[in-house]
Scaffold this active site. Structure first.
Site, mmCIF file in Angstrom:
data_model
loop_
_atom_site.group_PDB
_atom_site.id
_atom_site.type_symbol
_atom_site.label_atom_id
_atom_site.label_comp_id
_atom_site.label_asym_id
_atom_site.label_seq_id
_atom_site.Cartn_x
_atom_site.Cartn_y
_atom_site.Cartn_z
ATOM 1 N N ASP A 1 0.571 -1.306 0.129
ATOM 2 C CA ASP A 1 -0.125 0.057 -0.160
ATOM 3 C C ASP A 1 0.584 0.901 0.191
ATOM 4 O O ASP A 1 0.330 2.303 0.755
ATOM 5 C CB ASP A 1 -1.091 -0.405 1.223
ATOM 6 N N LYS B 1 -6.266 -5.180 -3.193
ATOM 7 C CA LYS B 1 -7.601 -5.539 -2.093
ATOM 8 C C LYS B 1 -8.882 -4.540 -1.619
ATOM 9 O O LYS B 1 -9.473 -3.380 -1.765
ATOM 10 C CB LYS B 1 -6.507 -6.288 -0.930
ATOM 11 N N CYS C 1 -2.060 -2.700 7.656
ATOM 12 C CA CYS C 1 -1.890 -3.626 6.419
ATOM 13 C C CYS C 1 -0.633 -4.791 6.817
ATOM 14 O O CYS C 1 -0.797 -5.617 6.502
ATOM 15 C CB CYS C 1 -1.986 -2.738 5.615
#
Ligand SMILES: [Zn+2]
Length: 228
Positions: A24, A124, A173
Site C-alpha cells: 500500500d 484489495k 496492513c
C-alpha cells in the site's frame, strides 16, 4: 533486540524461494494524503534502493482499492467520524476517512519507487461490504468469514516459501499481512525501517505481536549485509 538476518537464511539459493511484498505505498497513505501515515514518505528512498536491487527475484505490491460506498468509510455510517470504532459482523472495525477510492489519484502507487520489476499488483478491499487490511485475506465479511485474496495461492504456485514484507501502515496492513502469511505457512520477515505506523505509539506492541507469531524483523541494512 537486534534483528537477525543470518547469512545462511538469506543467501542463495534460498533467494529463489523468497518474495518481497510491498504493502500500500499509495498517495493516500503518504503525508498529505487522505489517510496519511506520519513519516510514510521516509520509506520511499530506501524502498527505491531495494526495488532497484536484485535482492528479490519476485516482487509483489498491493493497492488498497475501495469503491466509494465502502463499509470502512466513516462517511458511509450515520453520525460517525473517522477513527471511530464500531462492531461490524462481530468484530471491531475502525472507520476511516474516504481513501484509496478506485481510479483516483490517491489510490495510485507513489511513482517515486521504480515499480518496473513488480510482477503482480494485488488490489484489495474491492467488496463494499468488507475491509481488507491483509494482502492475504480480507477482514471478516457479512457471513463472518475472511475470504482469501488469492495472493497466498499465487505465491505458493511460484514456489515461494519465504516473504519479506514492508510498506504502510505497519500497525494495520503490514501487521495483518505478516500474521496471515505465517498462518499460510510462509516464513515471514518484516523490514522494519521500510514501514511506518498510523499510530506512532504502535511500534512496541506491533513488534511484540509479530515476535509472538514467529515473524522475524530485520532492517534494510541487515538485509543488504546478509546478501552481500
Ligand atoms: Zn482501506
Amino acid at each position: 533486540m537486534r534483528a537477525k538476518a543470518t547469512k545462511e537464511r538469506t543467501s542463495l539459493p534460498d533467494q529463489e524461494f523468497t518474495a518481497l511484498l510491498v504493502v500500500d505505498v499509495q498517495y493516500d497513505f503518504l503525508p498529505g494524503g487522505a489517510l496519511g501515515v506520519p513519516d510514510g514518505d521516509q520509506i520511499l528512498a530506501p524502498l527505491s534502493r531495494l526495488l532497484s536491487s536484485n535482492v528479490f527475484p519476485l516482487i509483489v505490491a498491493t493497492q488498497d482499492w475501495h469503491p466509494p460506498n465502502h463499509v470502512s468509510f466513516a462517511s458511509n455510517h450515520r453520525d460517525k467520524q473517522p477513527m471511530d470504532r464500531i462492531m461490524l459482523y462481530g468484530h471491531e472495525q475502525t472507520l476511516w476517512p474516504d481513501h484509496c477510492i478506485q481510479g483516483t489519484h490517491g489510490a495510485k502507487l507513489h511513482p517515486g519507487p521504480d515499480w518496473t520489476k513488480v510482477a503482480a499488483i494485488i488490489r484489495k478491499a474491492l467488496d463494499p461490504t468488507t475491509d481488507s487490511y491483509s494482502a492475504i485475506r480480507n477482514n471478516w465479511n457479512p457471513r463472518g468469514v475472511r475470504p482469501p485474496t488469492g495472493l497466498a495461492g499465487y505465491l505458493k504456485n511460484r514456489r515461494i516459501e519465504r516473504i519479506f514484507v514492508c510498506g504502510l501502515a505497519l500497525d494495520f496492513c503490514v501487521k495483518w499481512t505478516a500474521e496471515d502469511a505465517i498462518d499460510e505457512g510462509f516464513e515471514v520477515t518484516v523490514i522494519w525501517d521500510l514501514c511506518r505506523a498510523i499510530d506512532s505509539s504502535a511500534s512496541e506492541y506491533v513488534r511484540h505481536d509479530l515476535a509472538e507469531r514467529g515473524v522475524e524483523v530485520v532492517t534494510l541494512a541487515d538485509l543488504f549485509e546478509a546478501v552481500k
